[in-house]
Design a protein around this motif. Structure first.
Motif, PDB file in Angstrom:
ATOM      1  N   ILE A 187     -56.632  18.486  35.649  1.00 25.53           N
ATOM      2  CA  ILE A 187     -55.892  19.786  35.714  1.00 25.53           C
ATOM      3  C   ILE A 187     -56.600  20.836  35.842  1.00 25.53           C
ATOM      4  CG2 ILE A 187     -54.188  21.046  34.022  1.00 25.53           C
ATOM      5  CD1 ILE A 187     -53.169  18.659  33.500  1.00 25.53           C
ATOM      6  N   ASP A 188     -56.240  21.829  37.085  1.00 21.57           N
ATOM      7  CA  ASP A 188     -56.995  22.976  37.335  1.00 21.57           C
ATOM      8  C   ASP A 188     -56.251  24.124  36.493  1.00 21.57           C
ATOM      9  OD1 ASP A 188     -57.417  24.991  40.235  1.00 21.57           O
ATOM     10  OD2 ASP A 188     -58.808  24.663  38.672  1.00 21.57           O
ATOM     11  N   LEU A 189     -57.078  24.713  35.591  1.00 20.55           N
ATOM     12  CA  LEU A 189     -56.415  25.668  34.713  1.00 20.55           C
ATOM     13  C   LEU A 189     -56.559  27.038  35.546  1.00 20.55           C
ATOM     14  CD1 LEU A 189     -58.064  24.712  31.348  1.00 20.55           C
ATOM     15  CD2 LEU A 189     -55.510  24.556  32.040  1.00 20.55           C
ATOM     16  N   PRO A 190     -55.616  28.075  35.013  1.00 18.40           N
ATOM     17  CA  PRO A 190     -55.975  29.406  35.409  1.00 18.40           C
ATOM     18  C   PRO A 190     -57.224  29.738  34.813  1.00 18.40           C
ATOM     19  CG  PRO A 190     -53.932  29.169  34.323  1.00 18.40           C
ATOM     20  CD  PRO A 190     -54.255  27.924  34.153  1.00 18.40           C
ATOM     21  N   PRO A 191     -57.962  30.824  35.451  1.00 25.13           N
ATOM     22  CA  PRO A 191     -59.203  31.097  35.050  1.00 25.13           C
ATOM     23  C   PRO A 191     -59.316  31.907  33.607  1.00 25.13           C
ATOM     24  CG  PRO A 191     -58.492  32.543  36.949  1.00 25.13           C
ATOM     25  CD  PRO A 191     -57.639  31.611  36.661  1.00 25.13           C
ATOM     26  N   GLY A 192     -60.380  31.861  32.944  1.00 30.22           N
ATOM     27  CA  GLY A 192     -60.501  32.465  31.809  1.00 30.22           C
ATOM     28  C   GLY A 192     -60.284  31.706  30.689  1.00 30.22           C
ATOM     29  N   THR A 193     -60.509  32.317  29.226  1.00 26.84           N
ATOM     30  CA  THR A 193     -60.126  31.559  28.003  1.00 26.84           C
ATOM     31  C   THR A 193     -59.260  32.303  27.211  1.00 26.84           C
ATOM     32  OG1 THR A 193     -62.081  32.810  27.426  1.00 26.84           O
ATOM     33  CG2 THR A 193     -62.864  30.508  27.960  1.00 26.84           C
ATOM     34  N   SER A 194     -58.242  32.773  27.990  1.00 32.34           N
ATOM     35  CA  SER A 194     -57.107  33.463  27.182  1.00 32.34           C
ATOM     36  C   SER A 194     -56.269  32.731  26.782  1.00 32.34           C
ATOM     37  CB  SER A 194     -56.321  34.768  28.074  1.00 32.34           C
ATOM     38  OG  SER A 194     -55.737  33.982  28.999  1.00 32.34           O
ATOM     39  N   ASP A 195     -54.941  33.240  26.255  1.00 33.26           N
ATOM     40  CA  ASP A 195     -54.024  32.309  25.820  1.00 33.26           C
ATOM     41  C   ASP A 195     -53.347  31.404  26.915  1.00 33.26           C
ATOM     42  OD1 ASP A 195     -52.235  34.037  23.002  1.00 33.26           O
ATOM     43  OD2 ASP A 195     -54.164  32.771  23.221  1.00 33.26           O
ATOM     44  N   VAL A 196     -53.327  31.966  28.318  1.00 28.06           N
ATOM     45  CA  VAL A 196     -52.984  31.280  29.198  1.00 28.06           C
ATOM     46  C   VAL A 196     -53.267  29.815  29.478  1.00 28.06           C
ATOM     47  CG1 VAL A 196     -52.079  31.510  31.911  1.00 28.06           C
ATOM     48  CG2 VAL A 196     -52.153  33.557  30.542  1.00 28.06           C
ATOM     49  N   PRO A 197     -54.422  29.733  29.775  1.00 25.29           N
ATOM     50  CA  PRO A 197     -55.075  28.359  29.730  1.00 25.29           C
ATOM     51  C   PRO A 197     -55.013  27.604  28.420  1.00 25.29           C
ATOM     52  CG  PRO A 197     -56.927  29.805  29.957  1.00 25.29           C
ATOM     53  CD  PRO A 197     -55.673  30.630  29.959  1.00 25.29           C
ATOM     54  N   LEU A 198     -54.923  28.373  27.248  1.00 26.75           N
ATOM     55  CA  LEU A 198     -54.729  27.570  25.935  1.00 26.75           C
ATOM     56  C   LEU A 198     -53.360  27.084  25.902  1.00 26.75           C
ATOM     57  CD1 LEU A 198     -55.997  26.729  23.275  1.00 26.75           C
ATOM     58  CD2 LEU A 198     -55.290  29.085  22.385  1.00 26.75           C
ATOM     59  N   THR A 199     -52.209  27.870  26.106  1.00 28.18           N
ATOM     60  CA  THR A 199     -50.919  27.229  25.941  1.00 28.18           C
ATOM     61  C   THR A 199     -50.639  26.003  27.040  1.00 28.18           C
ATOM     62  OG1 THR A 199     -50.197  29.111  27.281  1.00 28.18           O
ATOM     63  CG2 THR A 199     -49.707  29.167  24.960  1.00 28.18           C
ATOM     64  N   ILE A 200     -51.181  26.272  28.195  1.00 30.58           N
ATOM     65  CA  ILE A 200     -51.127  25.218  28.952  1.00 30.58           C
ATOM     66  C   ILE A 200     -51.810  23.759  28.640  1.00 30.58           C
ATOM     67  CG2 ILE A 200     -51.874  24.345  31.392  1.00 30.58           C
ATOM     68  CD1 ILE A 200     -51.662  27.381  32.335  1.00 30.58           C
ATOM     69  N   MET A 201     -53.114  23.893  27.941  1.00 33.22           N
ATOM     70  CA  MET A 201     -53.731  22.809  27.469  1.00 33.22           C
ATOM     71  C   MET A 201     -52.897  22.203  26.286  1.00 33.22           C
ATOM     72  SD  MET A 201     -57.889  23.097  27.821  1.00 33.22           S
ATOM     73  CE  MET A 201     -57.939  25.121  27.143  1.00 33.22           C
ATOM     74  N   GLN A 202     -52.193  23.118  25.376  1.00 33.60           N
ATOM     75  CA  GLN A 202     -51.519  22.553  24.356  1.00 33.60           C
ATOM     76  C   GLN A 202     -50.179  22.156  24.677  1.00 33.60           C
ATOM     77  OE1 GLN A 202     -50.824  26.617  22.529  1.00 33.60           O
ATOM     78  NE2 GLN A 202     -52.589  26.406  21.113  1.00 33.60           N
ATOM     79  N   SER A 203     -49.741  22.041  25.867  1.00 33.73           N
ATOM     80  CA  SER A 203     -48.439  21.528  26.317  1.00 33.73           C
ATOM     81  C   SER A 203     -48.444  19.979  26.850  1.00 33.73           C
ATOM     82  CB  SER A 203     -47.895  22.431  27.707  1.00 33.73           C
ATOM     83  OG  SER A 203     -48.639  22.226  28.709  1.00 33.73           O
ATOM     84  N   ILE A 204     -49.703  19.539  26.840  1.00 33.84           N
ATOM     85  CA  ILE A 204     -49.747  18.198  27.473  1.00 33.84           C
ATOM     86  C   ILE A 204     -50.942  17.447  26.906  1.00 33.84           C
ATOM     87  CG2 ILE A 204     -49.042  18.508  29.989  1.00 33.84           C
ATOM     88  CD1 ILE A 204     -52.442  18.860  30.420  1.00 33.84           C
ATOM     89  N   PRO A 205     -50.779  16.195  26.672  1.00 30.80           N
ATOM     90  CA  PRO A 205     -52.091  15.180  26.132  1.00 30.80           C
ATOM     91  C   PRO A 205     -53.317  15.337  26.837  1.00 30.80           C
ATOM     92  CG  PRO A 205     -50.316  13.899  26.912  1.00 30.80           C
ATOM     93  CD  PRO A 205     -49.976  15.155  27.279  1.00 30.80           C
TER      94      PRO A 205
END
Ligand SMILES: Nc1ncnc2c1ncn2[C@@H]1O[C@H](COP(=O)(O)OP(=O)(O)O)[C@@H](O)[C@H]1O
Ligand SMILES: Nc1ncnc2c1ncn2[C@@H]1O[C@H](COP(=O)(O)OP(=O)(O)O)[C@@H](O)[C@H]1O
Ligand SMILES: [Zn+2]
Lengths: 249, 249
Positions: free
Chosen positions: A129-147
């Protein structure tokens, strides 16, 4: 891994899901995600890439993928790179960037979850998974949405690696997924004339910081014109180097 | 220059206003804007910097400017770098980036116009505007909101300079402001061991393209660790080099 509440499309079985994170944009996170996926594939694994980096189409561009998305009986069919990587990209379904619309975390993560669960990925050993850059809530919520099975961090020598590792660790703990290691990209330039390793951005501290913070240092990737050339030509998966191989070892 | 309908604060007189543009983020546009401003100042001009690049606080960071904004009888007083540059930054008044809120063009340009007209700049020979990256409506509406005397383009060898020059030209024509030239940043790395000029990103084409498209080629800046080091230390205005001097000649 992950809560059993995640479903996937008929005929789809996903092995390990690895998310690639960075402290900020422009450190080559998408390029590194692509190189890791390509190397895993070269070693015989079936690999998919889920491009959740809405800041730009680095993934489809680097893999020469254009806007065709087809739907089959088992769900949306991922595009396939010429090397055989299966690719689904948020960038292929977003409105044009000139609209100056930003997708907030929950919207992106909802879409990522949908891509994970509804794409006809088929059998995959790895989904990168290529996440959006940074360590904000945006990549965090994406990582929370999948195993999630693991997180790979990408920095450049200019970054305060310690700050990024510390933050990623907190996020990883809340996700129950390990930080698999740190890759320091654009770490040095090799002089073609005398072989000297030149550090054009800053001194490299990635390794000492990783060691100090007890996470694996996966390696340094050079600033290599071949990477940008292949990425621009849509052939980034063809890039091979000792450095990339070492990242996987 | 510019329509007579622009007012400025009491005691403020602005000479030439130069906007610095790029085709995309990460090519060092803010760094180049700062280096140009610092060099003009070093040569005896009074210089102000208006940071309209809402994608990140490169300008205040590079000049060691923290969040203090004071208001005087003649309007908001710009911060001053240790070298004597007057600086007003959108980044000092924006909400934190974790809010994932994007300011659309009209909001940013309205704020920039306000900074231009209401800051107690005093007498300036030059006002350098650091635009948001890209050639979309966002930098365009900002340039439309103030009287503009010229546009400087910043590219890196990886960019399709021709595309950016063509687009900037159209914008410049609609603004009645000339494209003053092209700077190719991160153009090469000088090997400290053998002096070889290494091209880590891609071959340099900025000059041939500028010439072909009939705009001045202002020069190449090397990828120099000293630039990143000084920028991180808030002392970017102290960077001196032949290359920067040549850009102004
Ligand atoms: N090691 C490298 N050497 C040369 N170019 C690189 C390297 N890593 C990335 N790039 C290039 O730098 C640019 C930014 O990389 P990208 O992966 O899009 O960064 P990010 O995802 O962190 O924003 C791309 O054009 C890419 O091809
Ligand atoms: N010529 C250069 N050599 C080394 N580092 C540079 C150079 N130009 C810019 N940088 C660094 O690269 C990063 C991005 O530059 P920045 O000016 O913020 O880019 P942009 O405004 O185009 O997004 C900053 O950390 C900056 O200090
Ligand atoms: Zn050398």
């Amino acid at each position: 891994a992950g809560p059993p509440s995640f479903s996937t499309a008929t005929g789809t079985k996903i092995g390990k899901t690895l998310a690639v994170m960075s402290g900020k944009g422009g450190v080559g996170k998408s390029a590194v995600a692509t190189l890791i996926a390509a190397e895993l594939h070269r070693r015989g694994s079936k690999v998919g890439v889920l491009d959740a980096d809405i800041t730009g189409p680095s993934i489809p561009r680097g893999l020469g993928i254009t806007g065709r998305i087809t739907v089959g009986p088992d769900g949306v069919i991922p595009a396939e790179s010429s090397g055989g990587l299966k690719v689904m990209s948020m960038n292929l379904v977003l409105p044009s960037e000139d609209d100056a619309v930003i997708w907030r975390g929950p919207l992106v993560s909802g879409a990522v979850k949908q891509f994970y669960e509804e794409c006809a990925w088929g059998e995959l050993d790895y989904l990168v998974i290529d996440l959006p850059p940074g360590t904000s809530d945006v990549p965090l919520t994406i990582m929370q949405s999948i195993p999630l099975d693991g997180i790979i961090l990408v920095t450049s020598p200019q970054q305060l690696a310690g700050v990024i590792v510390a933050k990623a660790r907190k996020m990883a703990a809340s996700l129950n997924a390990p930080v698999l290691g740190l890759v320091e990209n654009m770490s040095f330039v090799t002089c073609p004339s005398c072989g000297e390793k030149v550090t054009p951005f800053a001194e490299s501290h990635g390794e000492e910081i990783a060691v100090a913070m007890d996470i694996p240092f996966l390696g340094r990737l050079p600033l290599d014109p071949e990477i940008s050339r292949l990425a621009d030509a849509g052939k980034l998966e063809e890039y091979r180097s000792e450095a990339v191989a070492e990242v996987l070892d």
